[in-house]
Motif scaffolding. Structure first.
Motif, mmCIF file in Angstrom:
data_model
loop_
_atom_site.group_PDB
_atom_site.id
_atom_site.type_symbol
_atom_site.label_atom_id
_atom_site.label_comp_id
_atom_site.label_asym_id
_atom_site.label_seq_id
_atom_site.Cartn_x
_atom_site.Cartn_y
_atom_site.Cartn_z
ATOM 1 N N SER A 2 0.850 -1.187 0.000
ATOM 2 C CA SER A 2 0.000 0.000 0.000
ATOM 3 C C SER A 2 0.886 1.238 0.000
ATOM 4 O O SER A 2 2.099 1.147 0.220
ATOM 5 C CB SER A 2 -0.900 0.003 1.234
ATOM 6 N N MET A 23 -5.837 1.528 0.565
ATOM 7 C CA MET A 23 -6.151 0.538 -0.467
ATOM 8 C C MET A 23 -4.992 -0.457 -0.562
ATOM 9 O O MET A 23 -3.943 -0.154 -1.132
ATOM 10 C CB MET A 23 -6.393 1.217 -1.806
ATOM 11 N N ARG A 51 -4.031 -2.792 -6.991
ATOM 12 C CA ARG A 51 -4.919 -2.030 -6.110
ATOM 13 C C ARG A 51 -6.294 -2.670 -6.207
ATOM 14 O O ARG A 51 -6.620 -3.302 -7.218
ATOM 15 C CB ARG A 51 -5.012 -0.567 -6.553
ATOM 16 N N PRO A 52 -7.154 -2.493 -5.211
ATOM 17 C CA PRO A 52 -8.501 -3.072 -5.294
ATOM 18 C C PRO A 52 -9.284 -2.601 -6.522
ATOM 19 O O PRO A 52 -10.089 -3.338 -7.066
ATOM 20 C CB PRO A 52 -9.169 -2.605 -4.003
ATOM 21 N N SER A 53 -9.019 -1.381 -6.970
ATOM 22 C CA SER A 53 -9.738 -0.828 -8.117
ATOM 23 C C SER A 53 -9.056 -1.131 -9.449
ATOM 24 O O SER A 53 -9.524 -0.698 -10.490
ATOM 25 C CB SER A 53 -9.886 0.684 -7.947
#
Length: 91
Positions: A2, A23, A51-53
């Motif tokens: 992160s 994130m 990243r989560p996105s």
């Protein structure tokens, strides 16, 4: 990994502490084994930081914090744990 730190004590029943916040990205395809001294290496694609996105490209001046989640045993009972976190500032 992160770009933010935090302290989460024994997440998910782990024996250790998660030092990442915000994130959190995971290198799920980078499962590695340690050598006889407990050391391991992996390659990080700075053009696709997870990243989560979705993946992002790292840029100079950013600091990314990495921490390894690993199997462990406490008193002979299986558990998981975390390494110390390491911050890397890109140039």
């Amino acid at each position: 990994m992160s770009d933010q730190t935090d302290l989460v004590v024994q997440p998910g029943g782990s024996s250790g502490n998660l030092c990442l916040g915000g994130m959190i990205g995971r290198y799920t395809s980078s499962i590695v084994q340690s050598d006889g001294e407990g050391a391991t290496t992996t390659t990080v694609d700075l053009g696709a930081i997870p990243r989560p996105s979705g993946p992002v490209a790292a840029t100079a001046g950013q600091t990314w914090i990495f921490q390894l989640w690993h199997r462990d045993a406490v008193g002979g009972a299986p558990t998981s744990n975390f390494t110390s976190a390491v911050g890397v500032t890109l140039r």
